[in-house]
Each structure stands twice: as C-alpha cells, then as structure tokens.
Enzyme design. Structure first.
Site, PDB file in Angstrom:
ATOM      1  N   ILE A 176       0.909  -1.230  -0.197  1.00 53.32           N
ATOM      2  CA  ILE A 176       0.163   0.129  -0.047  1.00 53.32           C
ATOM      3  C   ILE A 176       0.953   1.190  -0.067  1.00 53.32           C
ATOM      4  O   ILE A 176       1.556   1.496   0.915  1.00 53.32           O
ATOM      5  CB  ILE A 176      -0.853   0.096   1.233  1.00 53.32           C
ATOM      6  N   PRO A 177       1.029   1.879  -1.033  1.00 54.68           N
ATOM      7  CA  PRO A 177       1.996   2.757  -1.273  1.00 54.68           C
ATOM      8  C   PRO A 177       2.083   4.275  -0.446  1.00 54.68           C
ATOM      9  O   PRO A 177       2.115   5.145  -1.395  1.00 54.68           O
ATOM     10  CB  PRO A 177       2.350   3.093  -2.785  1.00 54.68           C
ATOM     11  N   CYS A 178       2.398   4.028   0.497  1.00 55.54           N
ATOM     12  CA  CYS A 178       2.226   5.374   1.381  1.00 55.54           C
ATOM     13  C   CYS A 178       3.472   6.278   1.024  1.00 55.54           C
ATOM     14  O   CYS A 178       3.307   7.479   1.204  1.00 55.54           O
ATOM     15  CB  CYS A 178       2.195   5.303   2.797  1.00 55.54           C
ATOM     16  N   HIS A 179       4.566   5.655   0.360  1.00 52.53           N
ATOM     17  CA  HIS A 179       5.609   6.329   0.144  1.00 52.53           C
ATOM     18  C   HIS A 179       5.279   7.347  -1.260  1.00 52.53           C
ATOM     19  O   HIS A 179       6.012   8.496  -1.604  1.00 52.53           O
ATOM     20  CB  HIS A 179       6.814   5.508  -0.291  1.00 52.53           C
TER      21      HIS A 179
END
Length: 159
Positions: free
Chosen positions: A116-119
């Site tokens: 889950i690409p919080c970056h």
C-alpha cells in the site's frame, strides 16, 4: 498467523497473512520458528522481489489492512495512486473530505507499507513529508526513485 521474512534493499521485511489476506508488512526479521511458507506469502515475497528488481511496480495481492474506517479509506486512496505518480496529503484529504493532518496520521499508521504505497504521498509543494518505515524519509526517497517518481527538487540528493 503465518509470517515470512525477506531481505530487501530497504532492510529486512516480514509479511504477515491472516485468513488468506496480507495484514501487515513490517521491518525486521522474525525468528525461523515463526516463519511459514504459505502460497500467499510466497507470492507476496516474489512480488516484492520483482518490485525491488524493477520488474513490477504494482502488486496483485489480497489485502486486509487493520484500522478504522478512515484509515481503510486512506489505504484505499493510497492504493489507487499509480506507480510513478504521487499525490499530496491535501489532495487525498480533499477527496475524503478530511484534513491533510488526518491523512498524514493515517498514512503513518499504514500497516502494509510499500504494497500500500504510502511512499507516493507527499507534503505540500512536493516535499517529502514523513515515512514511518525503517530509514524514514531516505527509504521513501529510494522507493520513489525506484518508481521514477522522485520530485525534481529531490533528485540531486544522494540516495
């Protein structure tokens, strides 16, 4: 709950499965007696290795991140950001009729980072903001660089 660890360019990672869904990705290595090679965890490790080898930028895994309904909504919004692109905390907040600070807090609680690409979520003016994973903002920069999504003002910095 089955768990499986791997070495990665951003540190050791451990993926956890519950009821046929990924529920967490944590930095660190779990003891071998806790490791279990399930088909789903092997697939998750394979997809993560492909991601770090630049063979894959999106994940195809069943996910069930724990958290409040708002946290789940933020996770869903982050998952919708395509590889190579970013959004701001404010943009997500507007979509969710919330505040950028609340979105930032939910991003920091993301239980399945990278997948889950919080970056891919940045602060205002395309500044890095924070990153809760091991290595903090430097890890965030490495992940964005891997996806060719590092903001121009950050590209001259050493990775």
């Amino acid at each position: 709950m089955p768990q499986l660890s791997m070495h990665s360019p951003v540190g050791d990672l451990t993926v956890t499965e519950e009821d046929g869904q990924i529920i967490s990705l944590d930095w660190g290595w779990v003891p071998s007696e806790w490791q279990e090679e399930t088909p789903l965890l092997l697939t998750a490790i394979e997809q993560l290795n492909d991601y770090f080898d630049a063979k894959r930028l999106e994940f195809d895994l069943p996910l069930n991140p724990p958290g409040s309904q708002f946290q789940k909504a933020v996770c869903s919004a982050m998952s919708a950001i395509p590889a190579g692109q970013t959004r701001s905390y404010g943009e997500i907040a507007k979509d969710l009729d919330s505040s950028a600070q609340a979105v930032g807090n939910a991003c920091g609680l993301n239980p399945i980072p990278i997948i889950i690409p919080c970056h891919r979520v940045l602060a205002a003016n395309r500044e890095m903001g924070g990153f809760s994973g091991q290595g903090g903002v430097e890890t965030k920069k490495k992940l964005l660089a891997l996806e060719n999504a590092l903001p121009p003002q950050q590209q001259s910095l050493d990775l």
